[in-house]
Design an enzyme around this catalytic site. Sequence first.
Site, short mmCIF file in Angstrom:
data_model
loop_
_atom_site.label_atom_id
_atom_site.label_comp_id
_atom_site.label_asym_id
_atom_site.label_seq_id
_atom_site.Cartn_x
_atom_site.Cartn_y
_atom_site.Cartn_z
N ASP A 119 -2.69 1.29 6.80
CA ASP A 119 -3.61 0.51 7.62
C ASP A 119 -3.48 0.91 9.09
O ASP A 119 -4.49 1.04 9.80
CB ASP A 119 -3.33 -0.99 7.46
CG ASP A 119 -3.40 -1.44 6.01
OD1 ASP A 119 -4.38 -1.10 5.33
OD2 ASP A 119 -2.46 -2.11 5.56
N HIS A 142 -1.28 -7.10 3.80
CA HIS A 142 -2.02 -5.91 3.40
C HIS A 142 -3.19 -6.37 2.53
O HIS A 142 -3.17 -6.28 1.31
CB HIS A 142 -1.10 -4.96 2.63
CG HIS A 142 -1.79 -3.72 2.14
ND1 HIS A 142 -2.32 -2.78 3.00
CD2 HIS A 142 -2.03 -3.26 0.89
CE1 HIS A 142 -2.86 -1.80 2.29
NE2 HIS A 142 -2.70 -2.08 1.01
#
Length: 454
Positions: free
Chosen positions: A265, A293
């Site tokens: 990410d 996440h």
Amino acid sequence: MAFMAAAATAPSSSSSPLQLHKHAAARRSAPALLLRRPRSRSHRNHLVCSLDATKQAVQEERPAAVNGVAGRTDCYGVFCTTYDLRAVGARWRTDWCKRDEETKTWKKVVSVAVSGAAGMISNHLLFKLASGQVFGPDQPIALKLLGSSQRSFQKLEGVAMELEDSLYPLLREVSIGIDPYEVFQDVEWALLIGAKPRGPGMERADLLNINGHIFAQQGKALNAVASRNVKVLVVGNPCNTNALICLKNAPDIPSKNFHALTRLDENRAKCQLALKASVFYDKISNMTIWGNHSTTQVPDFVNARIDGKPARQVIRDTKWLHEEFTKTVQKRGGELIQKRGRSSAPSTAVSIVDAIRSLVTPTPEGDWFSSGVYTNGNPYGIAEDIVFSMPCRSKGDGDYELVTDVTIDDFLWERIKKSEAELLAEKRCVGHLIGEGEEELCEVTEDTMLPGEQ
């Protein structure tokens, strides 16, 4: 003992690689655990390895089978040879109970376990580990590959063959097995990639429960047999809560040693800022992913810097930063699947490499990196006793410290609290796996799984 009987069939040091494969095949058909073999027949009477009281207790408590299949671990092919790092050739180890000795020219072998080692992510990762890209060009490595069933064991044999054929000089050993209590023995790093993928019609709560049991078992195994300072990186999703489950089931290992992977990410966020600012990605620093996440993750442009300047001074498009930037990072995986037809295994493997290297190399002065870590004692006011992605720095010793010189404005805080609430809800769903009550109805109703994890 069983392995003593199996050792009596071991070849002498003059065996060829082809002969080693044949003997390895013979061992794989037997239940004996063979991670080492003696140098010659003359040493067989000296193969005595005693188990201390703790390990005897572990043997009594551990599951008799993994997914219905008896545990098996094998040292594969020529990797059953213990290489003498001080010589050109190789020799057999004379004492099964001793580790490789440190030499003047090579570092001590680092032992790394990888679960889900037959999967697509590992297919990219293992060769990076073996080549020295992760721990360095002078760091010998032993890979211990964990599968979940007899079928995966056969695939692991193929993976081991490919590693063998690649002739990596740093790769000292490859062992494969389906019992975490054997594969995790004395490991210093555990990369937990294997997890059940989300199937059609499966609710997120179901996935939390199914994968939670996997990581609870692996946490117990790590607690029983791994190095007391093992570093654990959880990749299998939902990785934040799986990391929490794992650390709660490993009370003898410092909670600070557990990480959930949010580096992909972070890398995606850096990419988007670089594209928008028309600069190369190495100009982006101080990038943080806050939270889970999932699609509640918070890519932080407030503290990010571009070529040393605050990102908001370089990118004046406030609407893009507040809206499009976050959505693009959150949905990048789904867009990739639409374009490519498969999930982001290669870039995930790269992000695992980045995450490990951030812990084994000093963080550049003034910079930091993101990792999902245990929140107890955090300086930001985030709820404790969850695993939450936050900004970290490392001295390169495998440890980290949380960054304190960050700005959290109202925009960030509102979104951080939303991700916090989601992780607290997930924690309630798995209370029965972390010693906090019986299994109950899971209240995670909103589907925030990232595309590609379904």
